[in-house]
Scaffold this motif. Structure first.
Motif, PDB file in Angstrom:
ATOM      1  N   ASP A 106     -15.250  89.930 -38.973  1.00  9.91           N
ATOM      2  CA  ASP A 106     -16.565  90.337 -39.459  1.00  9.91           C
ATOM      3  C   ASP A 106     -16.992  89.350 -40.542  1.00  9.91           C
ATOM      4  O   ASP A 106     -16.310  89.217 -41.563  1.00  9.91           O
ATOM      5  N   PRO A 107     -18.103  88.624 -40.361  1.00 12.30           N
ATOM      6  CA  PRO A 107     -18.486  87.562 -41.299  1.00 12.30           C
ATOM      7  C   PRO A 107     -18.915  88.106 -42.652  1.00 12.30           C
ATOM      8  O   PRO A 107     -19.880  88.886 -42.725  1.00 12.30           O
ATOM      9  N   PRO A 108     -18.246  87.718 -43.744  1.00 12.80           N
ATOM     10  CA  PRO A 108     -18.653  88.184 -45.081  1.00 12.80           C
ATOM     11  C   PRO A 108     -20.083  87.780 -45.423  1.00 12.80           C
ATOM     12  O   PRO A 108     -20.756  88.462 -46.203  1.00 12.80           O
ATOM     13  N   GLU A 109     -20.548  86.681 -44.840  1.00 15.06           N
ATOM     14  CA  GLU A 109     -21.883  86.171 -45.147  1.00 15.06           C
ATOM     15  C   GLU A 109     -22.999  87.135 -44.735  1.00 15.06           C
ATOM     16  O   GLU A 109     -24.146  86.995 -45.184  1.00 15.06           O
ATOM     17  N   LEU A 110     -22.665  88.126 -43.913  1.00 11.04           N
ATOM     18  CA  LEU A 110     -23.671  89.114 -43.525  1.00 11.04           C
ATOM     19  C   LEU A 110     -24.066  89.998 -44.710  1.00 11.04           C
ATOM     20  O   LEU A 110     -24.994  90.802 -44.609  1.00 11.04           O
ATOM     21  N   LEU A 111     -23.353  89.829 -45.842  1.00  2.42           N
ATOM     22  CA  LEU A 111     -23.715  90.559 -47.054  1.00  2.42           C
ATOM     23  C   LEU A 111     -25.168  90.303 -47.435  1.00  2.42           C
ATOM     24  O   LEU A 111     -25.839  91.194 -47.977  1.00  2.42           O
ATOM     25  N   GLU A 112     -25.680  89.109 -47.148  1.00  2.00           N
ATOM     26  CA  GLU A 112     -27.087  88.807 -47.460  1.00  2.00           C
ATOM     27  C   GLU A 112     -28.022  89.822 -46.812  1.00  2.00           C
ATOM     28  O   GLU A 112     -28.900  90.393 -47.460  1.00  2.00           O
ATOM     29  N   ALA A 113     -27.828  90.032 -45.507  1.00  2.00           N
ATOM     30  CA  ALA A 113     -28.686  90.981 -44.785  1.00  2.00           C
ATOM     31  C   ALA A 113     -28.419  92.413 -45.249  1.00  2.00           C
ATOM     32  O   ALA A 113     -29.361  93.203 -45.434  1.00  2.00           O
ATOM     33  N   PHE A 114     -27.145  92.770 -45.442  1.00  2.00           N
ATOM     34  CA  PHE A 114     -26.796  94.102 -45.928  1.00  2.00           C
ATOM     35  C   PHE A 114     -27.459  94.363 -47.290  1.00  2.00           C
ATOM     36  O   PHE A 114     -28.013  95.438 -47.545  1.00  2.00           O
ATOM     37  N   PHE A 115     -27.364  93.372 -48.169  1.00  2.00           N
ATOM     38  CA  PHE A 115     -27.889  93.506 -49.526  1.00  2.00           C
ATOM     39  C   PHE A 115     -29.404  93.724 -49.508  1.00  2.00           C
ATOM     40  O   PHE A 115     -29.934  94.555 -50.256  1.00  2.00           O
ATOM     41  N   ASP A 116     -30.100  92.985 -48.649  1.00  4.46           N
ATOM     42  CA  ASP A 116     -31.556  93.133 -48.554  1.00  4.46           C
ATOM     43  C   ASP A 116     -31.943  94.536 -48.106  1.00  4.46           C
ATOM     44  O   ASP A 116     -32.871  95.142 -48.658  1.00  4.46           O
ATOM     45  N   HIS A 117     -31.222  95.072 -47.115  1.00  6.91           N
ATOM     46  CA  HIS A 117     -31.500  96.435 -46.657  1.00  6.91           C
ATOM     47  C   HIS A 117     -31.184  97.456 -47.753  1.00  6.91           C
ATOM     48  O   HIS A 117     -31.907  98.441 -47.926  1.00  6.91           O
ATOM     49  N   TRP A 118     -30.103  97.212 -48.470  1.00  6.87           N
ATOM     50  CA  TRP A 118     -29.716  98.126 -49.555  1.00  6.87           C
ATOM     51  C   TRP A 118     -30.792  98.167 -50.635  1.00  6.87           C
ATOM     52  O   TRP A 118     -31.149  99.234 -51.133  1.00  6.87           O
TER      53      TRP A 118
END
Length: 321
Positions: free
Chosen positions: A105-117
């Motif tokens: 699971d790519p840690p870099e997906l935090l960008e998209a997760f963070f925006d939704h959060w």
């Protein structure tokens, strides 16, 4: 002029014999921290499920150099789901992202997760579009997700694992739930809150072997069923009523047949079959009831989620389970 405080995001990583992945994982996490430094601060929280390789030693060396690394080591292997829950409880972030150490699971997906959060979603989960595994295992997983979703008391997202970001409010809610065998995907789905998914392609393992074979997947699936569905109990009742109805109809049939043809020979085979069938049915129904009673017993026994043997960059006063 007051400077706006950046939110703290905890990266929660359960590990078990992941010495081949720690260096690559740490490099990716450091790059991610640089990428997100203008938007948030990061901490990296590991839970070691009593690895017997160099995993804990590698984490200890990294923790001496980087105070963003915090870790707990359990006294034994308490299981994957309990290790995740224990790790959640020891995080400090305003939100927590769960990833596996194997970098599938790519840690870099935090960008998209963070925006939704930041847009108000308290739960943001990754939806696996593709995954690098055999067709048979992939089909088995998809079928399992479908069954669990269909019989659960509340909808559980399909093709979703433990790769997610959850708000601190969700962590506090999870800490109040007492269960001996948690199934966090179902529990988090059942808590409510604003939830959304982000599709992604799952990568192959960087190093090491997967800890989840078909047997463990099946065991996890059964945990999901018994934790989040009353269908088995209702099915047991329905099956029992159906068998009684069939027995009554069969008895009436033989009474009528005996009245029409009194010379029908009496056979023992049918009696033996009915007795064996009744014993098997009762054993099956008692087994279902026993699964639920076992879970009640384990909750009443109130064992800790996990027992911490050692910790890194975590004070004794911060240890809580």
């Amino acid at each position: 002029m007051h400077q706006i405080k950046k939110p703290l995001i905890s990266i929660s990583i359960p590990v078990l014999n992941e010495e081949g992945n720690i260096a690559s994982l740490y490099g990716r996490l450091c790059s991610l921290s640089d990428l997100m430094k203008d938007r948030c601060d990061l901490e990296f929280v590991f839970s070691d499920n009593h690895s017997d390789d160099k995993t804990w030693a590698m984490l200890s060396n990294l923790a001496e150099k980087d105070n963003r690394i915090r870790a707990i080591r359990f006294s034994k292997n308490f299981g994957f789901q309990r290790s995740i829950l224990a790790n959640y409880i020891h995080t400090r972030g305003d939100a927590v992202m769960q990833i596996d150490a194997d970098l599938q699971d790519p840690p870099e997906l935090l960008e998209a997760f963070f925006d939704h959060w930041q847009r108000g979603y308290q739960v943001v989960y990754g939806i696996r579009k593709t995954r690098q595994e055999s067709f048979l295992l992939n089909s088995f997983r998809k079928f399992g997700y479908w069954v669990i979703d269909k019989i659960s008391e509340h909808p559980i997202p399909r093709d979703v694992g433990d790769f997610r970001l959850i708000d601190r409010k969700v962590i506090l809610s999870l800490a109040q739930i007492k269960t001996a065998n948690p199934y966090l995907r179902g529990t988090i789905a059942g808590l409510g809150f604003n939830q959304t998914g982000v599709p992604y392609d799952r990568d192959a393992r960087v190093a090491g072997e997967s800890k989840f074979n078909v047997t463990r997947l099946l065991r996890l699936g059964l945990t999901a069923v018994f934790n989040h569905s009353t269908v088995p109990l209702r099915a047991a009742s329905f099956l029992g009523v159906s068998i009684i109805a069939i027995s009554v109809l069969g008895a009436l049939y033989y009474v009528v047949l005996k009245m029409i043809q009194p010379d029908i020979p009496q056979g023992l085979a049918s009696i033996h079959i009915l007795v064996l069938f009744g014993i098997g049915l009762n054993s099956f129904l008692l087994g279902i009831i026993g699964e639920y009673l076992l879970r009640i017993y384990l909750v009443l026994r109130a064992e800790p989620v996990a027992i911490v043997e050692q910790s890194l960059n975590i004070k004794n006063t911060d240890l809580k389970l």
